[in-house]
Design an enzyme around this catalytic site. Structure first.
Site, PDB file in Angstrom:
ATOM      1  N   ARG A 126       0.591  -1.375  -0.259  1.00 41.51           N
ATOM      2  CA  ARG A 126      -0.018   0.021  -0.093  1.00 41.51           C
ATOM      3  C   ARG A 126       0.910   0.837   0.299  1.00 41.51           C
ATOM      4  O   ARG A 126       0.415   2.732   0.585  1.00 41.51           O
ATOM      5  CB  ARG A 126      -1.050  -0.024   0.960  1.00 41.51           C
ATOM      6  N   GLU A 252      -4.213  16.805 -10.308  1.00 42.31           N
ATOM      7  CA  GLU A 252      -5.035  17.342 -12.057  1.00 42.31           C
ATOM      8  C   GLU A 252      -6.627  17.860 -11.229  1.00 42.31           C
ATOM      9  O   GLU A 252      -7.575  17.011 -11.923  1.00 42.31           O
ATOM     10  CB  GLU A 252      -4.860  16.390 -12.298  1.00 42.31           C
ATOM     11  N   ARG A 256      -3.089  21.873 -12.779  1.00 41.27           N
ATOM     12  CA  ARG A 256      -2.281  21.459 -13.695  1.00 41.27           C
ATOM     13  C   ARG A 256      -2.324  20.721 -14.654  1.00 41.27           C
ATOM     14  O   ARG A 256      -1.869  20.536 -15.377  1.00 41.27           O
ATOM     15  CB  ARG A 256      -2.433  19.479 -12.160  1.00 41.27           C
ATOM     16  N   HIS A 263      -1.573  16.425 -25.198  1.00 46.11           N
ATOM     17  CA  HIS A 263      -2.219  15.704 -25.436  1.00 46.11           C
ATOM     18  C   HIS A 263      -2.843  14.829 -25.517  1.00 46.11           C
ATOM     19  O   HIS A 263      -2.943  13.242 -26.009  1.00 46.11           O
ATOM     20  CB  HIS A 263      -1.516  15.478 -23.914  1.00 46.11           C
ATOM     21  N   HIS A 267      -2.151  11.762 -27.839  1.00 49.17           N
ATOM     22  CA  HIS A 267      -2.223  10.043 -26.867  1.00 49.17           C
ATOM     23  C   HIS A 267      -3.464   9.892 -28.290  1.00 49.17           C
ATOM     24  O   HIS A 267      -2.524   8.334 -29.040  1.00 49.17           O
ATOM     25  CB  HIS A 267      -2.834  10.445 -25.601  1.00 49.17           C
TER      26      HIS A 267
END
Length: 374
Positions: A126, A252, A256, A263, A267
């Protein structure tokens, strides 16, 4: 050596300079004094360059008193999947030197390595400490800072992951001397992006040194002190832009998001190419596309788009896009920035300032088409 501190949920230093691989063990010891074992995660290409027992980095770890383990996976984006991370986790938990919560992972390599090693660190027990040692310019300027980790899914890039900040980032600029031209261009694309979103001086620095950078990229034999100073300046200023933004918005939720300039379309290009187009080149193409599309839609002045596209072309990027608007739109809609029937695009208003614009997904195809036609 240059340094700055990232004040996120975990506070950590980013160090950049020449010869830092040989100091890495002592630098980590200062930050993680209770760790006894380091698990170095790297790919087969980078491991051959820097991960040998008799090489500077690994010797620095041994000299600092660390027990060492090393996990190596095949180089390339094709390895960036959950199966690879599961293999890492099984490795970390096995044998007499199984890592405990006080031990640490060292990510040695580029963005693929850092993303997966960081995710393994977030998941193992974790959450354990990890150190980023980027060896690519792309990782140094961008992915090693900020705590984003993840893997690709069949549906799209980086769709599974976690936010998990490193304990330390060490970029030895000497590693840039071994980089191929395409690898340097991958990093410069992200650095140009950083300049566009928040630092006009970085954008100007790269643009003004584009001819010199191209010479260095084409000829490894002439990469001397001036080359390393150029790389260090670009990496430091770019990573510092990310630091400022991450400190305001670690996960984000808003501020951010400008870091995603280029992108969404980038992407999509990566996905349509079967990941044959590198991330940096895809971001360069995606940045040019969104700049052109924004100008065509009247969202930004044409001169702003021209300045951005001219700077990217001046560095030697092929900004052409061989895909149809329909296919790009479909691929882009699998992006994490989609929310229901809307998707958030980062709009480059001018060098140094971007804005966020939510548009209806139904209009994305026409927006892309306008850019391709332009």
């Amino acid at each position: 050596m240059r340094s700055f501190t990232v004040k996120a949920s975990t506070e950590y230093e980013v160090l950049m300079g020449s010869g830092l691989l040989s100091e890495a063990g002592s630098l980590i010891k200062k930050v993680l004094p209770k760790a006894e074992t380091l698990a170095v995660i790297t790919d087969d290409k980078v491991g051959a360059l820097y991960g040998g027992e008799d090489q500077a980095l690994m010797k620095s770890f041994s000299d600092a008193g660390y027990a060492l383990r090393k996990y190596t996976f095949p180089n390339g984006e094709a390895s960036k999947k959950m199966d690879t991370v599961c293999g890492m986790l099984e490795f970390l938990a096995s044998g007499e030197k199984a890592l405990t919560r006080s031990d640490a992972i060292v990510a040695l390599g580029g963005g693929v390595t850092g993303d997966m090693a960081g995710l393994a660190a977030a998941l193992y027990m974790r959450g354990i400490n990890f150190v980023q040692i980027p060896t690519s310019l792309l990782a140094a300027v961008d992915s090693s800072v900020g705590g984003k980790t993840g893997v690709d899914l069949t549906a799209g890039k980086n769709l599974a992951g976690a936010f998990w900040q490193p304990s330390l980032v060490i970029f030895d600029t000497d590693t840039a001397g071994t980089l191929e031209k395409d690898q340097i261009m991958d990093g410069l694309a992200e650095a140009v992006k950083s300049g566009i979103i928040a630092d006009p001086s970085l954008f100007t620095y790269i643009r003004d040194n584009s001819e010199k950078l191209k010479e260095y990229m084409d000829d490894t034999e002439i990469r001397g002190e001036d080359f390393h100073q150029l790389i260090e300046t670009v990496a430091f200023l770019s990573a510092d832009v990310k630091r400022i933004i991450v400190e305001k918005d670690e996960k984000e939720s808003g501020e951010r998001q400008p870091l995603n300039l280029g992108h969404t379309f980038g992407h999509a290009i990566e996905k349509l190419s079967g990941y044959g187009t590198s991330h940096g080149l895809a971001v360069a193409k995606g940045t040019a596309l969104i700049a052109e599309a924004s100008a065509a839609a009247g969202m930004i002045p044409a001169a702003s788009a021209e300045e951005i596209i001219s700077a990217l072309a001046g560095l030697g990027y092929d900004l052409s896009c061989p895909y149809r608007a329909e296919d790009l739109a479909e691929a882009a809609l699998s992006d994490k920035k989609r929310r229901g029937s809307e998707i958030t695009l980062v709009i480059p208003e001018k060098v140094g300032r971007c804005s966020l614009r939510r548009i209806q997904t139904a209009g994305l195809k026409d927006l892309i088409r306008s850019a391709l036609e332009a």
